[in-house]
Motif scaffolding. Structure first.
Motif, PDB file in Angstrom:
ATOM      1  N   MET A 283      22.275   8.246  -3.376  1.00  8.68           N
ATOM      2  CA  MET A 283      21.088   9.022  -3.687  1.00  8.68           C
ATOM      3  C   MET A 283      21.359  10.507  -3.519  1.00  8.68           C
ATOM      4  SD  MET A 283      18.584   8.583  -0.388  1.00  8.68           S
ATOM      5  CE  MET A 283      18.715   6.840  -0.279  1.00  8.68           C
TER       6      MET A 283
ATOM      7  N   CYS B 249      12.378  15.640  -2.490  1.00  3.92           N
ATOM      8  CA  CYS B 249      12.272  14.259  -2.936  1.00  3.92           C
ATOM      9  C   CYS B 249      13.664  13.649  -2.902  1.00  3.92           C
ATOM     10  CB  CYS B 249      11.671  14.176  -4.335  1.00  3.92           C
ATOM     11  SG  CYS B 249      12.708  14.836  -5.655  1.00  3.92           S
TER      12      CYS B 249
ATOM     13  N   CYS C 144      16.270  10.776  -4.883  1.00  6.34           N
ATOM     14  CA  CYS C 144      16.486  10.135  -6.175  1.00  6.34           C
ATOM     15  C   CYS C 144      17.654   9.159  -6.038  1.00  6.34           C
ATOM     16  CB  CYS C 144      16.786  11.197  -7.228  1.00  6.34           C
ATOM     17  SG  CYS C 144      17.160  10.518  -8.846  1.00  6.34           S
TER      18      CYS C 144
ATOM     19  N   THR D  99      20.683   6.966  -7.145  1.00  7.29           N
ATOM     20  CA  THR D  99      21.704   7.064  -8.189  1.00  7.29           C
ATOM     21  C   THR D  99      22.497   5.767  -8.287  1.00  7.29           C
ATOM     22  OG1 THR D  99      23.293   8.031  -6.637  1.00  7.29           O
ATOM     23  CG2 THR D  99      21.916   9.562  -7.910  1.00  7.29           C
TER      24      THR D  99
ATOM     25  N   LEU E 255      13.920  15.837 -12.777  1.00  5.87           N
ATOM     26  CA  LEU E 255      13.640  14.460 -12.361  1.00  5.87           C
ATOM     27  C   LEU E 255      12.194  14.100 -12.690  1.00  5.87           C
ATOM     28  CD1 LEU E 255      15.088  14.753  -8.729  1.00  5.87           C
ATOM     29  CD2 LEU E 255      16.287  13.852 -10.717  1.00  5.87           C
TER      30      LEU E 255
ATOM     31  N   HIS F  16       9.785   9.702  -4.154  1.00  7.29           N
ATOM     32  CA  HIS F  16      10.926   9.107  -4.853  1.00  7.29           C
ATOM     33  C   HIS F  16      10.910   9.543  -6.309  1.00  7.29           C
ATOM     34  CE1 HIS F  16      12.028   6.261  -1.609  1.00  7.29           C
ATOM     35  NE2 HIS F  16      10.750   6.408  -1.297  1.00  7.29           N
ATOM     36  N   ALA F  17      12.088   9.874  -6.829  1.00  7.61           N
ATOM     37  CA  ALA F  17      12.206  10.328  -8.215  1.00  7.61           C
ATOM     38  C   ALA F  17      13.255   9.508  -8.945  1.00  7.61           C
ATOM     39  CB  ALA F  17      12.581  11.802  -8.244  1.00  7.61           C
ATOM     40  N   GLY F  18      13.181   9.556 -10.281  1.00 10.39           N
ATOM     41  CA  GLY F  18      14.143   8.876 -11.133  1.00 10.39           C
ATOM     42  C   GLY F  18      14.858   9.868 -12.024  1.00 10.39           C
ATOM     43  N   ILE F  19      16.039   9.461 -12.505  1.00 16.28           N
ATOM     44  CA  ILE F  19      16.871  10.349 -13.313  1.00 16.28           C
ATOM     45  C   ILE F  19      17.436   9.629 -14.538  1.00 16.28           C
ATOM     46  CG2 ILE F  19      19.005   9.854 -12.049  1.00 16.28           C
ATOM     47  CD1 ILE F  19      19.581  12.913 -12.162  1.00 16.28           C
TER      48      ILE F  19
END
Length: 184
Positions: A76, A95, A97, A99, A116, A127-130
Motif C-alpha cells: 500500500m 489516505c 491505497c 496496491t 486516487l 481508503h482509496a483506489g488506483i
C-alpha cells in the motif's frame, strides 16, 4: 438542530438514527467525528455534521483526490491529500491505497503526485483506489538524478540519465493542468 463540542473518534449517533455527513464517518455501527469541532445534527434530513473552523475537509466515497505519496509500504501507499475534486485543501489529511492487486512492481514512490478515488471510510481510515485508467501517477521525477521524466508506454524515462522506471501512470500523466495543481 442541536450542537455540541466533539473530538476525532467521538461517537455522535447510531447509524440507525442518523447518516454520516461532512467531517464524520460511519464505523459500521456508529457515526463518529473525524475532526475537532462543533457537532450539528439535522433532524429533518437525518444527517450529522461536524463544523470545523479551519480548512479540514474529509473526502467522501467517490471523490477524486490528488496528493503526494508520503510513504510506500509493502502492499500500500500512504498519500497526503492536497486536492479534493479539484479544490485545494491545506489540511493534509492522509489516505491509504492498496496496491496488492496491481501487476506493477512499483506503483508509485515517495513524493510522486498521484490521483486516487476514495472507495471507503473504515475504522477511521480513508481508503482509496488506483485501478481506473485516469488514476495513478500524475507527476514524478527521476529517482536517480532528480531530472524530468517522459512517458514510455507503462514506464517513465529520465531525460538526463536515461534511467527507466516502472509506475502505474495516469492517463493524464504529464498534463500541465495537474502539474499546476501539484505546485510543480
Amino acid at each position: 438542530m442541536s450542537e455540541s463540542k466533539t473530538f476525532p473518534g467521538d461517537r455522535i449517533a447510531s447509524i440507525e438514527e442518523y447518516e454520516a455527513g461532512h467531517n464524520t464517518f460511519d464505523d459500521g455501527s456508529d457515526v463518529r467525528a473525524a475532526v475537532i469541532g462543533t457537532t450539528e445534527i439535522d433532524k429533518k434530513q437525518r444527517l450529522v455534521h461536524v463544523n470545523y473552523p479551519g480548512d479540514v475537509s474529509i473526502p467522501k466515497v467517490g471523490d477524486l483526490v490528488i496528493g503526494t505519496v508520503a510513504a510506500v509500504l509493502g502492499s500500500m501507499i500512504a498519500v497526503s491529500i492536497d486536492y479534493i475534486n479539484g479544490k485545494q485543501k491545506n489540511s493534509h489529511v492522509e489516505c491509504i491505497c492498496s496496491t496488492r492487486n496491481l501487476r506493477k512492481r512499483t506503483v508509485a514512490l515517495v513524493n510522486d503526485t498521484v490521483c486516487l478515488r476514495i472507495i471507503s471510510h473504515l475504522n477511521g481510515t480513508i481508503h482509496a483506489g488506483i485501478k481506473e485508467p485516469q488514476l495513478g501517477v500524475l507527476f514524478t521525477k527521476c529517482v536517480k538524478c532528480g531530472e524530468k521524466v517522459i512517458q514510455m508506454r507503462d514506464a517513465v524515462k529520465c531525460t538526463g540519465c536515461s534511467w527507466i522506471d516502472d509506475r502505474k501512470l495516469s492517463t493524464d500523466f504529464g498534463n500541465s493542468d495537474f502539474i499546476k495543481l501539484s505546485g510543480e
